[in-house]
Design an enzyme around this catalytic site. Structure first.
Site, mmCIF file in Angstrom:
data_model
loop_
_atom_site.group_PDB
_atom_site.id
_atom_site.type_symbol
_atom_site.label_atom_id
_atom_site.label_comp_id
_atom_site.label_asym_id
_atom_site.label_seq_id
_atom_site.Cartn_x
_atom_site.Cartn_y
_atom_site.Cartn_z
ATOM 1 C CG ASP A 218 -39.457 14.096 15.723
ATOM 2 O OD1 ASP A 218 -39.865 14.855 14.876
ATOM 3 O OD2 ASP A 218 -39.594 13.226 15.944
ATOM 4 C CG ASP B 112 -45.608 14.334 16.814
ATOM 5 O OD1 ASP B 112 -46.390 14.626 17.912
ATOM 6 O OD2 ASP B 112 -45.912 15.174 15.737
ATOM 7 C CD GLU C 147 -44.465 8.191 9.795
ATOM 8 O OE1 GLU C 147 -45.707 8.550 9.770
ATOM 9 O OE2 GLU C 147 -43.746 8.448 10.465
HETATM 10 O O1 C5P Z 1 -42.820 15.924 15.045
HETATM 11 P P1 C5P Z 1 -42.664 14.835 13.988
HETATM 12 O O2 C5P Z 1 -41.831 15.537 12.895
HETATM 13 O O3 C5P Z 1 -42.181 13.581 14.372
HETATM 14 O O4 C5P Z 1 -44.296 14.782 13.158
HETATM 15 C C1 C5P Z 1 -44.358 13.881 12.458
HETATM 16 C C2 C5P Z 1 -45.507 12.576 12.661
HETATM 17 O O5 C5P Z 1 -46.585 13.009 12.737
HETATM 18 C C3 C5P Z 1 -45.275 11.394 12.050
HETATM 19 O O6 C5P Z 1 -44.363 10.540 12.403
HETATM 20 C C4 C5P Z 1 -46.590 11.021 11.536
HETATM 21 O O7 C5P Z 1 -46.989 9.613 11.755
HETATM 22 C C5 C5P Z 1 -47.709 11.807 12.254
HETATM 23 N N1 C5P Z 1 -48.692 12.282 11.482
HETATM 24 C C6 C5P Z 1 -50.018 11.992 11.873
HETATM 25 N N2 C5P Z 1 -51.232 12.596 11.254
HETATM 26 C C7 C5P Z 1 -50.916 13.221 10.150
HETATM 27 C C8 C5P Z 1 -49.597 13.537 9.398
HETATM 28 C C9 C5P Z 1 -48.452 13.005 10.233
HETATM 29 O O8 C5P Z 1 -50.177 11.719 13.167
HETATM 30 N N3 C5P Z 1 -52.055 13.517 9.385
HETATM 31 MG MG MG Z 2 -41.241 11.841 15.044
#
Ligand code: C5P
Ligand code: MG
Length: 289
Positions: free
Chosen positions: A38, A40, A85
């Site tokens: 993954d 983030d 989440e």
């Molecule tokens: O790379 P990864 O799969 O971890 O990316 C998803 C992350 O992006 C989620 O953990 C979520 O908290 C974050 N997110 C965000 N803003 C959004 C949608 C998702 O920060 N609008």
């Molecule tokens: Mg992540």
């Protein structure tokens, strides 16, 4: 086994299983290994000097390419949906439609901003995004040993590529599955490409990319790294899997989530901002230790 596994941030439900898996993977050889991670909060830091670090989305949310009014709306979405989440009282089935709402609303807002492709590099450069300590060794070692690294992210592909490029580690062994921006002929964001990847549909995302896993069919041993339980599905497309070692970063809501992480990940790293453990595992698996 490996000195780093004695770090106070390391938790394992079944250390013997970890040892056995690593031994089988070492025996099979690093030419049978692939790494799926993954992005983030797994390859990037969760916090630095007591302050939260941004996700791909947050890099844009906080940048100059977004108007103040839109920033406020994106911030409200974050404040509404991030607690959902990481809420342990809700099931994946309950969270799933809400996560789709979050991603969909955020992407609609981003598209309304008519973001210019040529401003993304500056947005990343000016952001507080940081790869975890030890990232250089991680990326360089995989490259040197020709081990494929798949970065599988529900973030934004264009942004994460820029982060790893600016850190000098976007090597040719890196592949990315993520949400990519679609720009019009004048370089203005008009939509996101393909099927949306969110936190709970990585299994579907993996199955859409059978070609990638088919190419890697001679690598049935997997090192998987994630920070969400949704990340466990990233390896669902791997063909004829023999061994999988799962390393999970537990960054937030530690006590509430520790048991479920221990039940799902082989190695759980609690509030560990480094890649020391994955690096030590990789060095072991490539016979360097
Ligand atoms: O790379 P990864 O799969 O971890 O990316 C998803 C992350 O992006 C989620 O953990 C979520 O908290 C974050 N997110 C965000 N803003 C959004 C949608 C998702 O920060 N609008
Ligand atoms: Mg992540």
């Amino acid at each position: 086994m490996i000195a780093e596994l004695s770090k106070p941030s390391v938790y394992m439900k079944d250390p013997q299983r970890v040892q056995k898996t690593m031994e089988s993977m070492l025996k099979a050889g690093s030419n049978t290994l692939q790494v799926i991670s993954d992005f983030d909060m797994t390859l990037t830091r969760f916090s630095f000097n007591g302050k939260r670090c941004p996700t791909c989305h947050n890099i844009l949310d906080n940048s100059k390419v977004i108007s103040d009014d839109c920033k406020q709306k994106l911030d409200e979405l974050l404040k509404t949906y991030y607690p959902i989440e990481i809420d342990t009282s809700l099931s994946v089935e309950q969270k799933l439609p809400l996560m789709v709402d979050w991603w969909t609303k955020a992407h609609e807002l981003l598209v309304e901003q008519k973001i210019r492709k040529d401003l993304l590099a500056t947005a990343v450069h000016e952001s507080e995004a940081k790869l975890r300590d030890g990232y250089q060794l991680f990326f360089d070692h995989l490259h040197q040993h020709s081990i494929p690294l798949l970065i599988f992210s529900a973030g934004i592909g264009d942004i994460l590529e820029e982060v790893i490029r600016q850190n000098g580690v976007f090597h040719p062994n890196v592949n990315v599955f993520s949400n990519y921006m679609d720009f019009d002929e004048s370089g203005v964001l008009k939509a996101f490409k393909g099927e949306l990847i969110h936190i709970y549909n990585k299994r579907e995302g993996a199955l859409l990319n059978t070609g990638h896993f088919q190419e890697l069919r001679t690598r049935p041993n997997v090192l998987l790294m994630g920070d969400s339980l949704g990340d466990l599905a990233m390896a669902d497309g791997v063909q004829n899997m023999e061994n999988i070692l799962k390393i999970g970063f537990l960054n937030d809501k530690i006590e509430e989530r520790k048991q479920s992480y221990l039940d799902s990940y082989d190695i759980v790293l609690v509030e560990d901002e480094t890649l020391d453990v994955p690096n030590a595992v990789l060095l072991y698996l490539t016979g360097n230790k």
